[in-house]
Design a protein around this motif. Structure first.
Motif, PDB file in Angstrom:
ATOM      1  N   GLY A   1       5.991   4.032  18.749  1.00  0.00           N
ATOM      2  CA  GLY A   1       6.391   4.835  17.589  1.00  0.00           C
ATOM      3  C   GLY A   1       7.636   5.633  17.908  1.00  0.00           C
ATOM      4  O   GLY A   1       7.728   6.279  18.947  1.00  0.00           O
TER       5      GLY A   1
ATOM      6  N   PHE B   1       7.829  -0.548  14.089  1.00  0.00           N
ATOM      7  CA  PHE B   1       8.842  -1.508  13.614  1.00  0.00           C
ATOM      8  C   PHE B   1       8.680  -1.828  12.121  1.00  0.00           C
ATOM      9  O   PHE B   1       9.554  -1.505  11.302  1.00  0.00           O
ATOM     10  CB  PHE B   1       8.736  -2.767  14.496  1.00  0.00           C
ATOM     11  N   ILE B   2       7.554  -2.404  11.743  1.00  0.00           N
ATOM     12  CA  ILE B   2       7.434  -2.857  10.344  1.00  0.00           C
ATOM     13  C   ILE B   2       7.222  -1.656   9.421  1.00  0.00           C
ATOM     14  O   ILE B   2       7.790  -1.593   8.322  1.00  0.00           O
ATOM     15  CB  ILE B   2       6.296  -3.889  10.181  1.00  0.00           C
TER      16      ILE B   2
ATOM     17  N   ALA C   1      -0.818   0.934  11.324  1.00  0.00           N
ATOM     18  CA  ALA C   1      -1.005   1.433  12.701  1.00  0.00           C
ATOM     19  C   ALA C   1      -1.891   0.498  13.506  1.00  0.00           C
ATOM     20  O   ALA C   1      -3.002   0.159  13.096  1.00  0.00           O
ATOM     21  CB  ALA C   1      -1.623   2.830  12.662  1.00  0.00           C
TER      22      ALA C   1
ATOM     23  N   GLN D   1      13.019  -3.235  15.925  1.00  0.00           N
ATOM     24  CA  GLN D   1      11.916  -3.882  16.654  1.00  0.00           C
ATOM     25  C   GLN D   1      11.982  -3.518  18.135  1.00  0.00           C
ATOM     26  O   GLN D   1      13.035  -3.596  18.767  1.00  0.00           O
ATOM     27  CB  GLN D   1      11.934  -5.405  16.486  1.00  0.00           C
TER      28      GLN D   1
ATOM     29  N   HIS E   1       8.934  -9.041   4.485  1.00  0.00           N
ATOM     30  CA  HIS E   1       7.525  -8.650   4.649  1.00  0.00           C
ATOM     31  C   HIS E   1       7.233  -7.364   3.871  1.00  0.00           C
ATOM     32  O   HIS E   1       6.221  -7.265   3.164  1.00  0.00           O
ATOM     33  CB  HIS E   1       7.216  -8.484   6.149  1.00  0.00           C
TER      34      HIS E   1
ATOM     35  N   SER F   1       0.125  -3.639  19.064  1.00  0.00           N
ATOM     36  CA  SER F   1       0.622  -4.885  18.470  1.00  0.00           C
ATOM     37  C   SER F   1       1.166  -5.925  19.447  1.00  0.00           C
ATOM     38  O   SER F   1       1.609  -6.979  19.010  1.00  0.00           O
ATOM     39  CB  SER F   1       1.719  -4.544  17.453  1.00  0.00           C
TER      40      SER F   1
ATOM     41  N   THR G   1      -2.229 -10.097  10.667  1.00  0.00           N
ATOM     42  CA  THR G   1      -1.375 -11.092  11.305  1.00  0.00           C
ATOM     43  C   THR G   1      -1.941 -12.503  11.149  1.00  0.00           C
ATOM     44  O   THR G   1      -3.165 -12.668  10.996  1.00  0.00           O
ATOM     45  CB  THR G   1      -1.252 -10.750  12.810  1.00  0.00           C
TER      46      THR G   1
ATOM     47  N   ASP H   1       1.248   8.920  12.125  1.00  0.00           N
ATOM     48  CA  ASP H   1       1.514   8.072  13.290  1.00  0.00           C
ATOM     49  C   ASP H   1       1.216   8.880  14.545  1.00  0.00           C
ATOM     50  O   ASP H   1       1.570  10.069  14.623  1.00  0.00           O
ATOM     51  CB  ASP H   1       2.988   7.617  13.263  1.00  0.00           C
ATOM     52  N   ALA H   2       0.613   8.232  15.541  1.00  0.00           N
ATOM     53  CA  ALA H   2       0.283   8.938  16.789  1.00  0.00           C
ATOM     54  C   ALA H   2       1.486   9.030  17.723  1.00  0.00           C
ATOM     55  O   ALA H   2       1.425   9.725  18.728  1.00  0.00           O
ATOM     56  CB  ALA H   2      -0.863   8.214  17.491  1.00  0.00           C
TER      57      ALA H   2
ATOM     58  N   ASN I   1       7.458 -11.234  12.638  1.00  0.00           N
ATOM     59  CA  ASN I   1       8.596 -10.554  12.001  1.00  0.00           C
ATOM     60  C   ASN I   1       9.714 -10.329  13.007  1.00  0.00           C
ATOM     61  O   ASN I   1       9.473 -10.232  14.209  1.00  0.00           O
ATOM     62  CB  ASN I   1       8.165  -9.162  11.523  1.00  0.00           C
TER      63      ASN I   1
ATOM     64  N   TYR J   1      -5.480  -8.989  21.461  1.00  0.00           N
ATOM     65  CA  TYR J   1      -4.788  -8.468  20.274  1.00  0.00           C
ATOM     66  C   TYR J   1      -5.329  -9.128  19.008  1.00  0.00           C
ATOM     67  O   TYR J   1      -5.780  -8.445  18.079  1.00  0.00           O
ATOM     68  CB  TYR J   1      -3.268  -8.699  20.389  1.00  0.00           C
TER      69      TYR J   1
ATOM     70  N   GLY K   1       1.132   4.304  10.934  1.00  0.00           N
ATOM     71  CA  GLY K   1       2.009   3.539  11.840  1.00  0.00           C
ATOM     72  C   GLY K   1       3.415   3.372  11.303  1.00  0.00           C
ATOM     73  O   GLY K   1       4.116   2.417  11.653  1.00  0.00           O
TER      74      GLY K   1
ATOM     75  N   THR L   1      -7.903   1.369  18.842  1.00  0.00           N
ATOM     76  CA  THR L   1      -7.023   1.636  17.686  1.00  0.00           C
ATOM     77  C   THR L   1      -7.256   0.638  16.560  1.00  0.00           C
ATOM     78  O   THR L   1      -7.410   1.020  15.398  1.00  0.00           O
ATOM     79  CB  THR L   1      -5.550   1.597  18.131  1.00  0.00           C
TER      80      THR L   1
HETATM   81  P1  NAD Z   1       4.533  -1.520  16.311  1.00  0.00           P
HETATM   82  O1  NAD Z   1       3.806  -1.626  17.617  1.00  0.00           O
HETATM   83  O2  NAD Z   1       6.021  -1.577  16.294  1.00  0.00           O
HETATM   84  O3  NAD Z   1       4.122  -0.141  15.583  1.00  0.00           O
HETATM   85  C1  NAD Z   1       2.830   0.351  15.580  1.00  0.00           C
HETATM   86  C2  NAD Z   1       2.869   1.805  15.139  1.00  0.00           C
HETATM   87  O4  NAD Z   1       1.522   2.293  15.088  1.00  0.00           O
HETATM   88  C3  NAD Z   1       3.634   2.719  16.099  1.00  0.00           C
HETATM   89  O5  NAD Z   1       4.457   3.602  15.370  1.00  0.00           O
HETATM   90  C4  NAD Z   1       2.545   3.473  16.833  1.00  0.00           C
HETATM   91  O6  NAD Z   1       2.936   4.766  17.265  1.00  0.00           O
HETATM   92  C5  NAD Z   1       1.462   3.543  15.774  1.00  0.00           C
HETATM   93  N1  NAD Z   1       0.121   3.680  16.356  1.00  0.00           N
HETATM   94  C6  NAD Z   1      -0.425   2.963  17.380  1.00  0.00           C
HETATM   95  N2  NAD Z   1      -1.655   3.407  17.644  1.00  0.00           N
HETATM   96  C7  NAD Z   1      -1.913   4.410  16.771  1.00  0.00           C
HETATM   97  C8  NAD Z   1      -3.017   5.265  16.534  1.00  0.00           C
HETATM   98  N3  NAD Z   1      -4.134   5.170  17.284  1.00  0.00           N
HETATM   99  N4  NAD Z   1      -2.945   6.174  15.548  1.00  0.00           N
HETATM  100  C9  NAD Z   1      -1.819   6.290  14.784  1.00  0.00           C
HETATM  101  N5  NAD Z   1      -0.724   5.529  14.977  1.00  0.00           N
HETATM  102  C10 NAD Z   1      -0.776   4.596  15.955  1.00  0.00           C
HETATM  103  O7  NAD Z   1       3.877  -2.630  15.404  1.00  0.00           O
HETATM  104  P2  NAD Z   1       4.549  -3.507  14.241  1.00  0.00           P
HETATM  105  O8  NAD Z   1       5.153  -4.703  14.838  1.00  0.00           O
HETATM  106  O9  NAD Z   1       5.338  -2.619  13.362  1.00  0.00           O
HETATM  107  O10 NAD Z   1       3.229  -3.969  13.469  1.00  0.00           O
HETATM  108  C11 NAD Z   1       2.674  -3.181  12.413  1.00  0.00           C
HETATM  109  C12 NAD Z   1       1.443  -3.869  11.861  1.00  0.00           C
HETATM  110  O11 NAD Z   1       1.790  -5.166  11.381  1.00  0.00           O
HETATM  111  C13 NAD Z   1       0.339  -4.087  12.896  1.00  0.00           C
HETATM  112  O12 NAD Z   1      -0.891  -3.848  12.263  1.00  0.00           O
HETATM  113  C14 NAD Z   1       0.483  -5.553  13.283  1.00  0.00           C
HETATM  114  O13 NAD Z   1      -0.759  -6.098  13.678  1.00  0.00           O
HETATM  115  C15 NAD Z   1       0.967  -6.149  11.980  1.00  0.00           C
HETATM  116  N6  NAD Z   1       1.800  -7.370  12.110  1.00  0.00           N
HETATM  117  C16 NAD Z   1       2.880  -7.381  12.957  1.00  0.00           C
HETATM  118  C17 NAD Z   1       3.680  -8.537  13.026  1.00  0.00           C
HETATM  119  C18 NAD Z   1       4.904  -8.587  13.904  1.00  0.00           C
HETATM  120  O14 NAD Z   1       5.531  -9.647  14.021  1.00  0.00           O
HETATM  121  N7  NAD Z   1       5.335  -7.493  14.518  1.00  0.00           N
HETATM  122  C19 NAD Z   1       3.356  -9.655  12.237  1.00  0.00           C
HETATM  123  C20 NAD Z   1       2.242  -9.582  11.379  1.00  0.00           C
HETATM  124  C21 NAD Z   1       1.466  -8.440  11.317  1.00  0.00           C
END
Ligand code: NAD
Ligand code: TYD
Length: 360
Positions: free
Chosen positions: A41, A12-13, A84, A197, A234, A87, A136, A35-36, A192, A162, A8, A102
């Protein structure tokens, strides 16, 4: 030289983490990003690193057992950092199944492939192999207006599809640690914000809408509380947990920065007004009159608040970027990356990269 498998990393993160790691370790690490490229993404997030010799992008779904085990077969992976996931809470309310697919099944595939690659004949694991599962604070459920905090010992009580799917994935990681002594950690982080984002989440959505004079949707009474952390803090916490944390432990990561949604929106509007130059036509568009109260989210959690005491005491991590500075850095980034936002909101980013990575 350690080889990292980041899942993933185009999100974003994950992309912020990859930038942070290259800034910190330079050419002393290799990163493979799998990453898918779902809607969330965007490899444009990584264009500054995509030509580096020690960076490789592989387009694959984490649910695809064959593709993931091939990556472990072809590379001696030292660290897995598993971001990944699906989210976005609102999407999970509309379409829960892909979250289970996922977040739960994909995590099971990641765990199983790492276990097969790292396990020795006697059931122990090769030395210095580590898996970090990024989760999370939403797994802990909802708090009342004030008083309580989420600790690592707080029982899980997720409400949205979620958070339920993330709770399921955390439980699987715990099961692997308990059953096989699988070398892993879990981090549970608060909300975050920062560069890259996707503008379906509160902060980038408000920045983007305000700059165009569009309505700023506030769910319910706007008094739900989230605990906001700048994304680079983070990324740093994840690296510190993996290198300095005790294996098999969970660490809560939070910004000590609780704010009501309506406060966040007001701060964004005031900061935009301060930062936009007088002659910028967008200055006239940005206004608190755009705030629009809309129907509440179903099952909307009232308050999240992390107690990051353990990570501070055991590892010495603390947030470095306070909200006032972090929101300015974020807004500045969006000012300097207007094309990024245009490509994302028009859907152009998906077309270009889908063609590119499918070999068209
Ligand atoms: P995001 O949705 O921006 O990114 C998710 C990424 O995962 C994308 O690049 C997407 O293409 C990829 N992805 C989705 N399904 C997939 C699959 N089946 N196979 C391969 N890649 C896949 O999410 P984010 O905000 O960057 O969050 C990243 C992680 O951090 C997540 O696990 C989320 O639960 C956790 N998290 C997020 C936050 C937040 O505030 N955004 C806070 C705490 C924890
Ligand atoms: P979000 O960024 O979706 O993160 P999460 O639901 O994972 O905490 O939402 C943050 C808060 O902002 C949440 O209480 C819902 C609220 N919200 C709005 O009021 N309006 C919006 O348009 C969005 C996207 C969120």
């Amino acid at each position: 030289m350690k080889t990292y498998l980041v899942t993933g990393g185009a999100g974003f993160i994950g992309s912020n983490y990859i930038h942070y790691m290259f800034k910190k370790y330079g050419n002393n690490i290799k990163i493979i990003n799998v990453d898918a490229l779902t809607y969330a993404g965007n490899p444009e997030n990584l264009k500054e690193v995509e030509n580096k010799d020690n960076y490789e992008f592989i387009r694959a779904d984490i649910c695809d057992k064959e593709a993931i085990s091939k990556i472990f077969e072809n590379n001696d992976i030292d660290r897995v950092v598993h971001f990944a996931a699906e989210s976005h809470v609102d999407r999970s309310i509309r379409n829960p199944e892909v979250f289970v697919q996922t977040n739960v099944l994909g995590t099971a595939v990641m765990l199983n492939c790492a276990k097969s690659a790292w396990e020795l004949e006697d059931g122990s694991f090769k030395p210095d192999k580590k898996f970090l599962h990024v989760s999370t604070d939403e797994v802990y459920g909802s708090l009342e207006e004030d008083g309580e905090y989420f600790y690592e010992t707080t029982p899980y009580a997720p409400h949205s599809p979620y958070s339920a799917s993330k709770a399921g994935s955390d439980m699987l990681v715990k099961a692997y640690m308990d059953t096989y002594h699988f070398p892993a950690n879990i981090t549970n982080c608060s909300n975050n914000y920062g560069p890259y984002q996707f503008p379906e989440k509160l902060i980038p959505l408000i920045i983007n809408n305000a700059l165009q004079g569009k309505n700023l949707p506030v769910y319910g009474d706007g008094k739900n509380v989230r605990d906001w952390l700048y994304v680079e803090d983070h990324a740093k916490a994840i690296d510190m947990v993996q290198e300095k944390g005790k294996l098999f432990e969970t660490y809560n990561v939070g910004g000590h920065n609780e704010k009501q949604n309506i406060e966040i929106i007001n701060i964004i509007i005031e900061t935009l007004q301060e930062m936009l130059p007088e002659n910028d036509p967008r200055k006239k568009l940005v206004s608190k009159d755009l705030i629009t109260y809309v129907e509440d989210r179903k099952g909307h959690d009232r308050r999240y608040a992390i107690a990051p005491d353990k990570i501070k005491a055991e590892i010495g991590w603390e947030p470095e970027i306070m909200f006032k500075e972090g929101i300015r850095l974020t807004i500045q980034w969006f000012f300097e990356n207007e094309d990024w936002m245009k490509n994302v909101t028009s859907g152009e980013y998906q077309k270009y990269y889908t063609d590119m990575y499918s070999g068209k």
